[in-house]
Design a protein around this motif. Structure first.
Motif, PDB file in Angstrom:
ATOM      1  N   ALA A 154      -5.993   2.307   9.660  1.00  0.00           N
ATOM      2  CA  ALA A 154      -5.295   1.266   8.906  1.00  0.00           C
ATOM      3  C   ALA A 154      -5.829   1.104   7.487  1.00  0.00           C
ATOM      4  O   ALA A 154      -5.188   0.463   6.651  1.00  0.00           O
ATOM      5  N   SER A 155      -6.980   1.699   7.193  1.00  0.00           N
ATOM      6  CA  SER A 155      -7.658   1.451   5.923  1.00  0.00           C
ATOM      7  C   SER A 155      -6.781   1.768   4.713  1.00  0.00           C
ATOM      8  O   SER A 155      -6.589   0.919   3.832  1.00  0.00           O
ATOM      9  N   VAL A 156      -6.251   2.988   4.620  1.00  0.00           N
ATOM     10  CA  VAL A 156      -5.456   3.341   3.437  1.00  0.00           C
ATOM     11  C   VAL A 156      -4.181   2.523   3.356  1.00  0.00           C
ATOM     12  O   VAL A 156      -3.667   2.251   2.268  1.00  0.00           O
ATOM     13  N   MET A 157      -3.676   2.080   4.507  1.00  0.00           N
ATOM     14  CA  MET A 157      -2.461   1.269   4.518  1.00  0.00           C
ATOM     15  C   MET A 157      -2.744  -0.129   3.965  1.00  0.00           C
ATOM     16  O   MET A 157      -1.916  -0.708   3.263  1.00  0.00           O
ATOM     17  N   PHE A 158      -3.921  -0.669   4.259  1.00  0.00           N
ATOM     18  CA  PHE A 158      -4.317  -1.954   3.678  1.00  0.00           C
ATOM     19  C   PHE A 158      -4.451  -1.838   2.168  1.00  0.00           C
ATOM     20  O   PHE A 158      -4.030  -2.735   1.425  1.00  0.00           O
ATOM     21  N   ILE A 159      -5.036  -0.739   1.705  1.00  0.00           N
ATOM     22  CA  ILE A 159      -5.252  -0.560   0.268  1.00  0.00           C
ATOM     23  C   ILE A 159      -3.929  -0.386  -0.455  1.00  0.00           C
ATOM     24  O   ILE A 159      -3.695  -0.974  -1.525  1.00  0.00           O
ATOM     25  N   LEU A 160      -3.016   0.405   0.115  1.00  0.00           N
ATOM     26  CA  LEU A 160      -1.693   0.568  -0.484  1.00  0.00           C
ATOM     27  C   LEU A 160      -0.928  -0.754  -0.474  1.00  0.00           C
ATOM     28  O   LEU A 160      -0.244  -1.095  -1.451  1.00  0.00           O
ATOM     29  N   ASP A 161      -1.050  -1.519   0.599  1.00  0.00           N
ATOM     30  CA  ASP A 161      -0.377  -2.810   0.682  1.00  0.00           C
ATOM     31  C   ASP A 161      -0.832  -3.738  -0.434  1.00  0.00           C
ATOM     32  O   ASP A 161      -0.006  -4.400  -1.083  1.00  0.00           O
ATOM     33  N   GLU A 162      -2.127  -3.776  -0.705  1.00  0.00           N
ATOM     34  CA  GLU A 162      -2.628  -4.623  -1.794  1.00  0.00           C
ATOM     35  C   GLU A 162      -2.081  -4.151  -3.142  1.00  0.00           C
ATOM     36  O   GLU A 162      -1.682  -4.961  -3.986  1.00  0.00           O
ATOM     37  N   LEU A 163      -2.057  -2.848  -3.346  1.00  0.00           N
ATOM     38  CA  LEU A 163      -1.536  -2.288  -4.585  1.00  0.00           C
ATOM     39  C   LEU A 163      -0.080  -2.689  -4.800  1.00  0.00           C
ATOM     40  O   LEU A 163       0.321  -3.092  -5.903  1.00  0.00           O
ATOM     41  N   LEU A 164       0.726  -2.597  -3.741  1.00  0.00           N
ATOM     42  CA  LEU A 164       2.142  -2.945  -3.849  1.00  0.00           C
ATOM     43  C   LEU A 164       2.340  -4.439  -4.049  1.00  0.00           C
ATOM     44  O   LEU A 164       3.189  -4.866  -4.845  1.00  0.00           O
ATOM     45  N   GLU A 165       1.573  -5.252  -3.341  1.00  0.00           N
ATOM     46  CA  GLU A 165       1.722  -6.698  -3.464  1.00  0.00           C
ATOM     47  C   GLU A 165       1.286  -7.202  -4.837  1.00  0.00           C
ATOM     48  O   GLU A 165       1.794  -8.206  -5.324  1.00  0.00           O
ATOM     49  N   ASP A 166       0.355  -6.495  -5.468  1.00  0.00           N
ATOM     50  CA  ASP A 166      -0.090  -6.875  -6.811  1.00  0.00           C
ATOM     51  C   ASP A 166       0.853  -6.374  -7.906  1.00  0.00           C
ATOM     52  O   ASP A 166       0.642  -6.686  -9.091  1.00  0.00           O
ATOM     53  N   ASN A 167       1.859  -5.572  -7.519  1.00  0.00           N
ATOM     54  CA  ASN A 167       2.758  -4.959  -8.504  1.00  0.00           C
ATOM     55  C   ASN A 167       1.972  -4.254  -9.605  1.00  0.00           C
ATOM     56  O   ASN A 167       2.283  -4.356 -10.806  1.00  0.00           O
ATOM     57  N   ALA A 168       0.938  -3.541  -9.186  1.00  0.00           N
ATOM     58  CA  ALA A 168       0.024  -2.927 -10.146  1.00  0.00           C
ATOM     59  C   ALA A 168       0.505  -1.592 -10.688  1.00  0.00           C
ATOM     60  O   ALA A 168      -0.075  -1.069 -11.639  1.00  0.00           O
ATOM     61  N   ALA A 169       1.545  -1.029 -10.087  1.00  0.00           N
ATOM     62  CA  ALA A 169       2.029   0.283 -10.518  1.00  0.00           C
ATOM     63  C   ALA A 169       3.262   0.136 -11.398  1.00  0.00           C
ATOM     64  O   ALA A 169       4.111  -0.731 -11.174  1.00  0.00           O
ATOM     65  N   ALA A 170       3.361   1.010 -12.407  1.00  0.00           N
ATOM     66  CA  ALA A 170       4.504   1.030 -13.314  1.00  0.00           C
ATOM     67  C   ALA A 170       5.374   2.244 -13.011  1.00  0.00           C
ATOM     68  O   ALA A 170       4.899   3.232 -12.436  1.00  0.00           O
ATOM     69  N   PRO A 171       6.669   2.195 -13.370  1.00  0.00           N
ATOM     70  CA  PRO A 171       7.531   3.357 -13.153  1.00  0.00           C
ATOM     71  C   PRO A 171       6.932   4.612 -13.781  1.00  0.00           C
ATOM     72  O   PRO A 171       6.462   4.595 -14.916  1.00  0.00           O
ATOM     73  N   GLY A 172       6.930   5.688 -13.009  1.00  0.00           N
ATOM     74  CA  GLY A 172       6.363   6.944 -13.482  1.00  0.00           C
ATOM     75  C   GLY A 172       4.916   7.163 -13.091  1.00  0.00           C
ATOM     76  O   GLY A 172       4.396   8.275 -13.224  1.00  0.00           O
ATOM     77  N   ASP A 173       4.242   6.120 -12.596  1.00  0.00           N
ATOM     78  CA  ASP A 173       2.848   6.259 -12.165  1.00  0.00           C
ATOM     79  C   ASP A 173       2.749   7.158 -10.937  1.00  0.00           C
ATOM     80  O   ASP A 173       3.613   7.132 -10.046  1.00  0.00           O
ATOM     81  N   TYR A 174       1.657   7.940 -10.892  1.00  0.00           N
ATOM     82  CA  TYR A 174       1.325   8.704  -9.700  1.00  0.00           C
ATOM     83  C   TYR A 174       0.208   7.991  -8.939  1.00  0.00           C
ATOM     84  O   TYR A 174      -0.695   7.398  -9.538  1.00  0.00           O
ATOM     85  N   GLY A 175       0.269   8.091  -7.616  1.00  0.00           N
ATOM     86  CA  GLY A 175      -0.806   7.606  -6.761  1.00  0.00           C
ATOM     87  C   GLY A 175      -1.149   8.672  -5.738  1.00  0.00           C
ATOM     88  O   GLY A 175      -0.282   9.459  -5.337  1.00  0.00           O
ATOM     89  N   LEU A 176      -2.410   8.722  -5.326  1.00  0.00           N
ATOM     90  CA  LEU A 176      -2.831   9.710  -4.335  1.00  0.00           C
ATOM     91  C   LEU A 176      -3.537   9.021  -3.185  1.00  0.00           C
ATOM     92  O   LEU A 176      -4.545   8.335  -3.385  1.00  0.00           O
ATOM     93  N   ILE A 177      -2.992   9.196  -1.988  1.00  0.00           N
ATOM     94  CA  ILE A 177      -3.642   8.730  -0.767  1.00  0.00           C
ATOM     95  C   ILE A 177      -4.555   9.845  -0.268  1.00  0.00           C
ATOM     96  O   ILE A 177      -4.132  10.992  -0.145  1.00  0.00           O
ATOM     97  N   ILE A 178      -5.808   9.484   0.003  1.00  0.00           N
ATOM     98  CA  ILE A 178      -6.775  10.434   0.564  1.00  0.00           C
ATOM     99  C   ILE A 178      -7.285   9.870   1.884  1.00  0.00           C
ATOM    100  O   ILE A 178      -7.933   8.814   1.912  1.00  0.00           O
ATOM    101  N   GLY A 179      -6.974  10.561   2.967  1.00  0.00           N
ATOM    102  CA  GLY A 179      -7.485  10.184   4.276  1.00  0.00           C
ATOM    103  C   GLY A 179      -8.406  11.267   4.808  1.00  0.00           C
ATOM    104  O   GLY A 179      -8.181  12.459   4.564  1.00  0.00           O
ATOM    105  N   MET A 180      -9.447  10.866   5.509  1.00  0.00           N
ATOM    106  CA  MET A 180     -10.389  11.818   6.097  1.00  0.00           C
ATOM    107  C   MET A 180     -10.713  11.376   7.515  1.00  0.00           C
ATOM    108  O   MET A 180     -10.814  10.185   7.785  1.00  0.00           O
ATOM    109  N   GLY A 181     -10.860  12.353   8.408  1.00  0.00           N
ATOM    110  CA  GLY A 181     -11.121  11.979   9.783  1.00  0.00           C
ATOM    111  C   GLY A 181     -11.672  13.120  10.612  1.00  0.00           C
ATOM    112  O   GLY A 181     -12.073  14.163  10.076  1.00  0.00           O
ATOM    113  N   PRO A 182     -11.699  12.918  11.945  1.00  0.00           N
ATOM    114  CA  PRO A 182     -12.269  13.917  12.845  1.00  0.00           C
ATOM    115  C   PRO A 182     -11.570  15.257  12.698  1.00  0.00           C
ATOM    116  O   PRO A 182     -10.399  15.337  12.362  1.00  0.00           O
TER     117      PRO A 182
END
Length: 359
Positions: free
Chosen positions: A320-348
């Protein structure tokens, strides 16, 4: 190599939601209770205190009131508790994501469910489907065993589905109740770290295709990586008392040796580089993991601020970690049109999932 063409029908994140159990406990109190549990058998309490303090976490949300963990002395008891709590907080996160997307439960065509902290057959998503009143024709893909990488991997798999069926809506739901995996007889350093690091929570994400009015980011490219012969780096050992943590000190070395080349080669397929990434959505695996990512990727100051903040406030929430972080980013309206974002997940595995977003 030509970059991917982004169309109006590309998979798009159209709603997110998160939920935390109501049993919040500050880190000092949790560490004190763990110390009481282990002090008669643990040979170096100063090292225990140092490890707990170095995690930099202020508190965590627990599936149960802290007193109710005392009787949970078998895997059957902890898993029964997981069965009770997981559908409840999963439904809360799913409802919030639907509300933000302006959709009803019956609008969801495919539900992807990820977890690594409990077992149920049928899987927990069936209880969420019933609780929310989703259609009986809904398609389901429960995924167990990906661990912390599953939030990013689930995003990629849901996006793959929408590419094939752009008129449909997919939901990714993650529920992780890490506190219910505590191994009270395990005095290893790995378990001491895990006991102070992992928290409980649920997150949901909706991905659609034919949604021209939506404003969320498009999923424009993904990459899945599994490194050979790394099964002993991270994961679970299944024992009589449940899930015993496997956590090797070699993890950060593996990240440091590989992540830069993998990220750069992935971004190159889209004819962009690291300097084009405005928003880094990295799994809050722990202080050493985040420090390793910052150094290996030569990230600018505060690039992982949201990951650090999530780790500090709620701990490592596994998938759930990256989903919480993306949720905060979206709720803050911190991204502008044309912005790139990269999700990085690591696991077993050791495995890595990369998901490229564009607003």
């Amino acid at each position: 190599m030509r970059p991917s063409v982004i169309s109006n029908n590309s998979p798009r994140v159209i709603g997110t939601g998160t939920a935390l159990p109501g049993n919040y406990v500050d880190q000092e109190q949790l560490s004190s209770r763990l110390r009481e549990l282990w002090e008669k058998r643990y040979s170096d309490l100063r090292r225990f205190d140092k490890i707990q303090g170095a995690l930099g976490i202020t508190g965590r949300h627990l599936a149960l009131p802290i007193e109710e963990y005392i009787p949970l002395d078998t895997f059957a008891k902890t898993n029964d508790a997981w069965l009770r709590v997981a559908p409840e907080i999963g439904a809360v996160a799913a409802e919030l994501a639907l509300e933000r997307a302006g959709l009803k439960p019956r609008d969801v065509d495919h539900l992807f469910f990820v977890t690594v902290t409990g077992i149920a057959v049928p899987s927990i998503d069936t209880r969420v489907i019933s609780a929310l009143g989703m259609r009986k024709e809904i398609k389901r893909t429960p995924i167990f065993g990906l661990g912390c990488v599953a939030g990013a991997a689930g995003t990629a798999r849901a996006a793959d589905y929408i590419r094939a069926f752009p008129s449909e809506v997919a939901m990714l739901l993650s529920v992780e109740l890490c506190s219910l995996t505590l191994q009270r007889e395990d005095l290893s350093i790995a378990n001491v770290i895990a006991s102070g690091l992992f928290g409980d929570g649920a997150a949901a994400m909706l991905i659609g295709g034919n949604t021209p009015a939506a404003t969320g980011p498009q999923v424009i490219a993904t990459r899945s990586l599994v490194f050979p012969n790394t099964e002993e780096i991270l994961g679970w050992e299944i024992v009589d008392s449940g899930f015993k943590i496997v956590l090797s000190s070699k993890l950060t070395d593996l990240v440091r040796a590989n992540i830069l080349d993998e990220v750069d080669s992935f971004l190159a397929t889209q004819q962009i580089d690291r300097s084009d990434i405005c928003h880094w959505i990295a799994h809050a695996g722990g202080p050493k993991v985040l420090e390793t990512l910052e150094g290996a990727l030569a990230l600018p100051e505060a690039a992982l601020a949201r990951s650090w903040r999530s780790l500090q406030s709620v701990g490592n929430l596994s998938s759930a970690s990256v989903m919480f972080i993306l949720d905060e980013l979206l709720e803050d309206n911190a991204a502008a049109p044309g912005d790139y974002g990269l999700i990085i997940g690591m696991g077993p595995g050791f495995s890595v999932e990369l998901v490229l977003l564009k607003w």
